[in-house]
Design a protein around this motif. Structure first.
Motif, PDB file in Angstrom:
ATOM      1  N   UNK A  44      44.934  17.793  15.563  1.00 31.37           N
ATOM      2  CA  UNK A  44      45.562  16.781  16.403  1.00 31.37           C
ATOM      3  C   UNK A  44      44.756  15.486  16.301  1.00 31.37           C
ATOM      4  N   UNK A  45      45.240  14.536  15.519  1.00 30.95           N
ATOM      5  CA  UNK A  45      44.525  13.297  15.270  1.00 30.95           C
ATOM      6  C   UNK A  45      45.302  12.123  15.856  1.00 30.95           C
ATOM      7  N   UNK A  46      44.564  11.165  16.362  1.00 36.40           N
ATOM      8  CA  UNK A  46      45.171   9.956  16.898  1.00 36.40           C
ATOM      9  C   UNK A  46      45.308   8.930  15.787  1.00 36.40           C
ATOM     10  N   UNK A  47      46.300   8.065  15.912  1.00 40.04           N
ATOM     11  CA  UNK A  47      46.455   6.972  14.961  1.00 40.04           C
ATOM     12  C   UNK A  47      45.423   5.892  15.283  1.00 40.04           C
ATOM     13  N   UNK A  48      45.267   4.931  14.370  1.00 42.07           N
ATOM     14  CA  UNK A  48      44.298   3.854  14.593  1.00 42.07           C
ATOM     15  C   UNK A  48      44.655   3.035  15.830  1.00 42.07           C
ATOM     16  N   UNK A  49      45.943   2.778  16.024  1.00 46.52           N
ATOM     17  CA  UNK A  49      46.362   2.015  17.215  1.00 46.52           C
ATOM     18  C   UNK A  49      46.098   2.794  18.496  1.00 46.52           C
ATOM     19  N   UNK A  50      46.271   4.101  18.453  1.00 43.17           N
ATOM     20  CA  UNK A  50      45.994   4.929  19.628  1.00 43.17           C
ATOM     21  C   UNK A  50      44.496   4.973  19.921  1.00 43.17           C
ATOM     22  N   UNK A  51      43.679   5.043  18.868  1.00 48.61           N
ATOM     23  CA  UNK A  51      42.228   4.992  19.062  1.00 48.61           C
ATOM     24  C   UNK A  51      41.825   3.668  19.717  1.00 48.61           C
TER      25      UNK A  51
ATOM     26  N   UNK B 109      37.312   8.511   3.804  1.00 48.49           N
ATOM     27  CA  UNK B 109      38.083   9.242   2.797  1.00 48.49           C
ATOM     28  C   UNK B 109      38.477  10.635   3.260  1.00 48.49           C
ATOM     29  N   UNK B 110      37.818  11.137   4.300  1.00 48.46           N
ATOM     30  CA  UNK B 110      38.163  12.453   4.856  1.00 48.46           C
ATOM     31  C   UNK B 110      39.048  12.354   6.089  1.00 48.46           C
ATOM     32  N   UNK B 111      39.589  11.149   6.319  1.00 54.38           N
ATOM     33  CA  UNK B 111      40.452  10.880   7.485  1.00 54.38           C
ATOM     34  C   UNK B 111      39.712  11.041   8.798  1.00 54.38           C
ATOM     35  N   UNK B 112      38.380  10.940   8.759  1.00 59.97           N
ATOM     36  CA  UNK B 112      37.597  10.933   9.989  1.00 59.97           C
ATOM     37  C   UNK B 112      37.489   9.496  10.484  1.00 59.97           C
ATOM     38  N   UNK B 113      37.632   9.322  11.788  1.00 61.64           N
ATOM     39  CA  UNK B 113      37.625   7.985  12.355  1.00 61.64           C
ATOM     40  C   UNK B 113      36.191   7.474  12.488  1.00 61.64           C
ATOM     41  N   UNK B 114      36.015   6.201  12.170  1.00 58.43           N
ATOM     42  CA  UNK B 114      34.747   5.517  12.349  1.00 58.43           C
ATOM     43  C   UNK B 114      35.007   4.237  13.121  1.00 58.43           C
ATOM     44  N   UNK B 115      34.161   3.934  14.083  1.00 60.30           N
ATOM     45  CA  UNK B 115      34.412   2.772  14.943  1.00 60.30           C
ATOM     46  C   UNK B 115      33.110   2.042  15.256  1.00 60.30           C
TER      47      UNK B 115
ATOM     48  N   UNK C 110      26.015  -5.672  16.290  1.00 58.27           N
ATOM     49  CA  UNK C 110      26.993  -4.681  15.862  1.00 58.27           C
ATOM     50  C   UNK C 110      26.597  -3.329  16.441  1.00 58.27           C
ATOM     51  N   UNK C 111      27.491  -2.733  17.229  1.00 54.63           N
ATOM     52  CA  UNK C 111      27.200  -1.465  17.902  1.00 54.63           C
ATOM     53  C   UNK C 111      28.074  -0.382  17.310  1.00 54.63           C
ATOM     54  N   UNK C 112      27.444   0.657  16.761  1.00 57.60           N
ATOM     55  CA  UNK C 112      28.189   1.795  16.235  1.00 57.60           C
ATOM     56  C   UNK C 112      28.591   2.710  17.386  1.00 57.60           C
ATOM     57  N   UNK C 113      29.828   3.191  17.365  1.00 58.22           N
ATOM     58  CA  UNK C 113      30.349   4.048  18.425  1.00 58.22           C
ATOM     59  C   UNK C 113      30.371   5.502  17.959  1.00 58.22           C
ATOM     60  N   UNK C 114      29.998   6.391  18.849  1.00 59.78           N
ATOM     61  CA  UNK C 114      30.011   7.815  18.531  1.00 59.78           C
ATOM     62  C   UNK C 114      31.376   8.436  18.751  1.00 59.78           C
ATOM     63  N   UNK C 115      31.467   9.763  18.539  1.00 65.84           N
ATOM     64  CA  UNK C 115      32.727  10.491  18.704  1.00 65.84           C
ATOM     65  C   UNK C 115      32.461  11.784  19.456  1.00 65.84           C
ATOM     66  N   UNK C 116      33.499  12.247  20.122  1.00 63.62           N
ATOM     67  CA  UNK C 116      33.472  13.540  20.801  1.00 63.62           C
ATOM     68  C   UNK C 116      34.875  14.130  20.733  1.00 63.62           C
ATOM     69  N   UNK C 117      34.995  15.269  20.014  1.00 63.10           N
ATOM     70  CA  UNK C 117      36.311  15.892  19.823  1.00 63.10           C
ATOM     71  C   UNK C 117      37.307  14.911  19.214  1.00 63.10           C
ATOM     72  N   UNK C 118      36.836  14.207  18.176  1.00 57.81           N
ATOM     73  CA  UNK C 118      37.660  13.254  17.434  1.00 57.81           C
ATOM     74  C   UNK C 118      38.126  12.080  18.279  1.00 57.81           C
ATOM     75  N   UNK C 119      37.470  11.841  19.413  1.00 53.51           N
ATOM     76  CA  UNK C 119      37.774  10.680  20.244  1.00 53.51           C
ATOM     77  C   UNK C 119      36.547   9.781  20.297  1.00 53.51           C
ATOM     78  N   UNK C 120      36.802   8.481  20.213  1.00 54.28           N
ATOM     79  CA  UNK C 120      35.718   7.504  20.159  1.00 54.28           C
ATOM     80  C   UNK C 120      35.062   7.378  21.533  1.00 54.28           C
ATOM     81  N   UNK C 121      33.735   7.362  21.544  1.00 54.93           N
ATOM     82  CA  UNK C 121      32.958   7.180  22.759  1.00 54.93           C
ATOM     83  C   UNK C 121      32.403   5.749  22.790  1.00 54.93           C
ATOM     84  N   UNK C 122      32.507   5.098  23.940  1.00 58.18           N
ATOM     85  CA  UNK C 122      32.132   3.681  24.055  1.00 58.18           C
ATOM     86  C   UNK C 122      30.777   3.512  24.748  1.00 58.18           C
TER      87      UNK C 122
END
Length: 310
Positions: free
Chosen positions: A138-145, A185-191, A200-212
């Motif tokens: 279950x992956x979110x689109x870029x706009x949803x992210x 390239x693996x369809x993993x989200x990076x933000x 420039x602040x790199x954001x982490x992820x949790x369960x494929x959801x971006x953490x701010x």
């Protein structure tokens, strides 16, 4: 760490490594800090490493991240002018590994070309049916992210305006910050988020959801000049409003005092004049009455005079 590497022993199967096996391979060949660095920049497979031009390039940016600061101390030398020099052994390690991996890729392509491919339609039906029925993640689109990130930033501003002593606290996209979200390239989200202070602040992820949370930490740190400007502007506005309120109060009091004086001067002379006229009339009547009494009294006292005859 040695400054030269030889990876001639690498098997062809190494090209398929990803995830946990990939990081274990990097730890055993380059080192644990290098493995942590690749994980930090979201390089999680051999294929991702091969198409990443230079994972060490992240050190050339002014990124606000505690883990990267720790990796800098392990993989770089800090010069007297406060600049960083990446350790030569680290650079040669990554270059040697990538060269060996590219060599294995070329060997694999050569073997594939030499093999003849015989297409057998019956082999399709023999494939496990579980491949076709395997559920997709279950992956979110870029706009949803992006919508997800902006929603939490607005919520955080609302909940923390009192902590910053701000009556109104609203960070606006493309004004106070810029959100950058992409898929690798693996369809993993990076933000990441670029603050207006150019950090420039790199954001982490949790369960494929971006953490701010990394962006929140940056705003609360003394390193964020933009947040300091927002607070200073709010203090100046509050001071101006207080001055204007004080001046308005003084002007109102002065106007009320002037109105009272005008009313007093308009009413008091009339009352005084009426009192004076009344007193004057009474006094005049008294004087006239007293004068008449004197004349009458004198007339009665002397009476008419008689002439004597000679």
């Amino acid at each position: 760490m040695s400054t030269s590497y030889t990876f001639d022993y690498l098997p062809i199967e190494v090209l398929q490594l990803r995830g946990y096996d990939f990081f274990q391979f990097i730890k055993s060949t380059l080192g644990e800090p290098e493995a942590h660095l690749l994980n930090k920049v979201a390089v999680k497979s051999i294929s991702a490493l091969l198409i990443t031009e230079d994972p060490l390039d992240i050190f050339n940016y002014d990124v606000e991240d505690d883990e990267l600061e720790n990796l800098k101390s392990q993989l770089c030398f800090k010069l007297k002018n406060q600049k960083l020099l990446i350790k030569p052994g680290v650079i040669s390690g990554f270059r040697s590994l990538k060269d060996a991996l590219k060599k294995r890729v070329n060997e694999a392509l050569t073997r594939t070309k030499k093999k003849s491919f015989n297409f057998n339609p019956s082999s399709i039906s023999s494939l496990p049916t579980t491949i076709a029925t395997r559920p997709l993640p279950n992956r979110l689109s870029l706009s949803e992210h992006k919508e997800y990130v902006l929603k939490f930033i607005n919520k955080w501003c609302l909940e923390n305006k009192e902590n910053f002593e701000l009556e109104n606290f609203d960070l606006e996209e493309n004004v106070d910050f810029i959100v950058n979200i992409e898929l690798d390239e693996n369809s993993d989200v990076r933000a990441s988020i670029k603050c207006k202070c150019n950090k420039l602040i790199l954001l982490g992820k949790n369960d494929n959801k971006i953490q701010v949370s990394n962006y929140y930490k940056h705003l609360q740190s003394i390193a964020c000049d933009h947040m300091q400007q927002i607070k200073n502007a709010a203090r100046n506005l509050k001071s101006i409003q207080q001055q204007q309120s004080s001046i308005a109060g003084i002007l109102t009091a002065a106007a009320q005092s002037q109105t009272s004086l005008i009313q007093f001067s308009a009413v008091s002379p009339i009352a005084t004049q009426e009192t004076f006229d009344s007193n004057t009339s009474t006094l005049s009547n008294q004087v006239t009455s007293n004068g008449k009494r004197r004349l009458t009294s004198q007339s009665k006292q002397h009476g008419p005079s008689k002439r004597s005859r000679i």
